[in-house]
Scaffold this active site. Structure first.
Site, PDB file in Angstrom:
ATOM      1  N   ASN A   9       0.878  -1.175   0.000  1.00  0.00           N
ATOM      2  CA  ASN A   9       0.000   0.000   0.000  1.00  0.00           C
ATOM      3  C   ASN A   9       0.917   1.227   0.000  1.00  0.00           C
ATOM      4  O   ASN A   9       1.482   1.570   1.029  1.00  0.00           O
ATOM      5  CB  ASN A   9      -0.885  -0.036   1.255  1.00  0.00           C
ATOM      6  CG  ASN A   9      -1.721   1.224   1.387  1.00  0.00           C
ATOM      7  OD1 ASN A   9      -1.747   2.074   0.489  1.00  0.00           O
ATOM      8  ND2 ASN A   9      -2.409   1.355   2.511  1.00  0.00           N
ATOM      9  N   LYS A  11       0.244   4.214  -0.260  1.00  0.00           N
ATOM     10  CA  LYS A  11      -0.364   5.406   0.364  1.00  0.00           C
ATOM     11  C   LYS A  11      -0.110   6.635  -0.517  1.00  0.00           C
ATOM     12  O   LYS A  11      -0.048   6.512  -1.735  1.00  0.00           O
ATOM     13  CB  LYS A  11       0.113   5.563   1.810  1.00  0.00           C
ATOM     14  CG  LYS A  11      -0.152   4.288   2.622  1.00  0.00           C
ATOM     15  CD  LYS A  11       0.024   4.451   4.115  1.00  0.00           C
ATOM     16  CE  LYS A  11      -0.245   3.101   4.805  1.00  0.00           C
ATOM     17  NZ  LYS A  11      -0.142   3.164   6.263  1.00  0.00           N
ATOM     18  N   HIS A  95      -9.483   0.983   4.965  1.00  0.00           N
ATOM     19  CA  HIS A  95      -8.209   1.187   5.667  1.00  0.00           C
ATOM     20  C   HIS A  95      -8.447   2.105   6.864  1.00  0.00           C
ATOM     21  O   HIS A  95      -9.260   3.030   6.791  1.00  0.00           O
ATOM     22  CB  HIS A  95      -7.174   1.808   4.716  1.00  0.00           C
ATOM     23  CG  HIS A  95      -5.796   1.783   5.300  1.00  0.00           C
ATOM     24  ND1 HIS A  95      -5.373   2.706   6.218  1.00  0.00           N
ATOM     25  CD2 HIS A  95      -4.763   0.920   5.127  1.00  0.00           C
ATOM     26  CE1 HIS A  95      -4.132   2.413   6.579  1.00  0.00           C
ATOM     27  NE2 HIS A  95      -3.733   1.337   5.932  1.00  0.00           N
ATOM     28  N   GLU A  97      -6.867   4.500   7.994  1.00  0.00           N
ATOM     29  CA  GLU A  97      -6.677   5.931   7.712  1.00  0.00           C
ATOM     30  C   GLU A  97      -7.931   6.521   7.058  1.00  0.00           C
ATOM     31  O   GLU A  97      -8.291   7.666   7.315  1.00  0.00           O
ATOM     32  CB  GLU A  97      -5.428   6.124   6.837  1.00  0.00           C
ATOM     33  CG  GLU A  97      -4.151   5.906   7.655  1.00  0.00           C
ATOM     34  CD  GLU A  97      -2.964   5.382   6.869  1.00  0.00           C
ATOM     35  OE1 GLU A  97      -2.950   5.458   5.632  1.00  0.00           O
ATOM     36  OE2 GLU A  97      -2.035   4.866   7.526  1.00  0.00           O
ATOM     37  N   GLU A 167      -5.261  -5.119  10.413  1.00  0.00           N
ATOM     38  CA  GLU A 167      -4.266  -4.067  10.607  1.00  0.00           C
ATOM     39  C   GLU A 167      -4.522  -3.359  11.935  1.00  0.00           C
ATOM     40  O   GLU A 167      -5.329  -2.424  11.998  1.00  0.00           O
ATOM     41  CB  GLU A 167      -4.352  -3.042   9.468  1.00  0.00           C
ATOM     42  CG  GLU A 167      -4.005  -3.613   8.111  1.00  0.00           C
ATOM     43  CD  GLU A 167      -3.406  -2.546   7.195  1.00  0.00           C
ATOM     44  OE1 GLU A 167      -2.376  -2.829   6.581  1.00  0.00           O
ATOM     45  OE2 GLU A 167      -3.953  -1.422   7.106  1.00  0.00           O
ATOM     46  N   GLY A 173       2.685   2.130  10.873  1.00  0.00           N
ATOM     47  CA  GLY A 173       3.634   3.238  10.759  1.00  0.00           C
ATOM     48  C   GLY A 173       4.329   3.584  12.063  1.00  0.00           C
ATOM     49  O   GLY A 173       4.981   4.617  12.178  1.00  0.00           O
ATOM     50  N   SER A 212       3.655  -2.306  10.306  1.00  0.00           N
ATOM     51  CA  SER A 212       5.111  -2.363  10.510  1.00  0.00           C
ATOM     52  C   SER A 212       5.717  -3.720  10.157  1.00  0.00           C
ATOM     53  O   SER A 212       6.632  -4.203  10.829  1.00  0.00           O
ATOM     54  CB  SER A 212       5.473  -1.954  11.941  1.00  0.00           C
ATOM     55  OG  SER A 212       5.056  -0.625  12.197  1.00  0.00           O
TER      56      SER A 212
END
Ligand code: 13P
Length: 252
Positions: A9, A11, A95, A97, A167, A173, A212
């Protein structure tokens, strides 16, 4: 035995030059062997260009988001048919985010999941709890709520052509990877929940881990029985890092 899916991904990163180099580097370095598939999900403006570079390779193209509408006056949105048109096989939906920063509700995610399938692509449904939710002991409850919203709207048979990604938000991250055991626990829970509705689908579905993931922790994570690949952010932005994870997914 389920194949592994190793998905990058990207991003909101890159440029024409950087993303062409990244895609070419991945195509050139795909490991020998079988039992795995690679996937990259570039930002929208680079999809077609990256798709051209992937032609004839074992690396699939996917998008990071999609509209649940088919066409018309929806400024700034991208229809599922458009993604299919430029060669996407997969779309990441829900996702964290998107959920946290852009207010996507469980129902909005379910609608995108269905729209993706209607256009003939495979949704990668992201599920995951925040640190607060984990510490409050509500991980399973959160995952179930996110999962059930899609089952309720799309029906369980929709999971015939879908991928799930676990996730944990606290691992994205942050460099704080879930341990293989922590991830396995949740993956097993997700598979059991699907098995409660359809045992055959639960055995078949790929459940990816994201958060990660790197070349050094990938073997441990991918070695767990219910972890069928990775959804990778940071380590998907350098071909050698991504390929190190891919190498851990080669099955003899
Ligand atoms: P990182 O690998 O950077 O933690 O990101 C994971 C992710 O969000 C993939 O969708």
């Amino acid at each position: 035995m389920r194949d592994f899916l190793v998905a990058g991904n990207w991003k909101m990163n890159g440029s024409i030059a950087a993303n062409a180099e990244l895609a070419s580097g991945i195509v050139e370095g795909v490991p020998q062997g079988g039992g795995f598939r690679l996937l990259v999900c570039p930002p929208f403006p680079y999809l077609a260009m990256v798709g051209d570079i992937l032609q004839g390779s074992n690396v699939a193209l996917g998008a990071q988001n999609v509209s649940d509408r088919e066409s018309g006056a929806f400024t700034g949105e991208t229809a599922p048919s458009m993604l299919k048109d430029v060669g996407c096989e997969f779309v990441i939906v829900g996702h964290s985010e998107r959920r946290a920063l852009y207010g996507e509700t469980d129902d909005a995610v379910a609608a995108k999941f269905m729209a993706t399938q209607s256009a003939g692509m495979i949704p990668i449904l992201c599920l995951g709890e925040t640190l607060e939710e984990r510490e409050a002991g509500t991980t399973a409850e959160v995952i179930d709520r996110q999962f059930d919203a899609v089952v309720d709207m799309a029906g369980v048979s929709a999971f015939e052509d879908a991928v799930i990604a676990y996730e944990p938000v606290w691992a994205i991250g942050t460099g704080m990877t879930a341990t293989p055991e922590q991830a396995q626990d949740v993956h097993k829970h997700i598979r059991a929940r699907l098995a409660g509705l359809d045992v055959g689908l639960a055995e078949k579905i790929q459940i990816l881990y994201g958060g990660s993931m790197k070349g050094d922790n990938a073997p441990g994570l991918l070695g767990m029985p219910d972890i069928d690949g990775g959804l990778i952010g940071g380590a998907s932005l350098k071909a050698s890092d991504f390929l190190a994870i891919a190498a851990a997914a080669v099955q003899s």
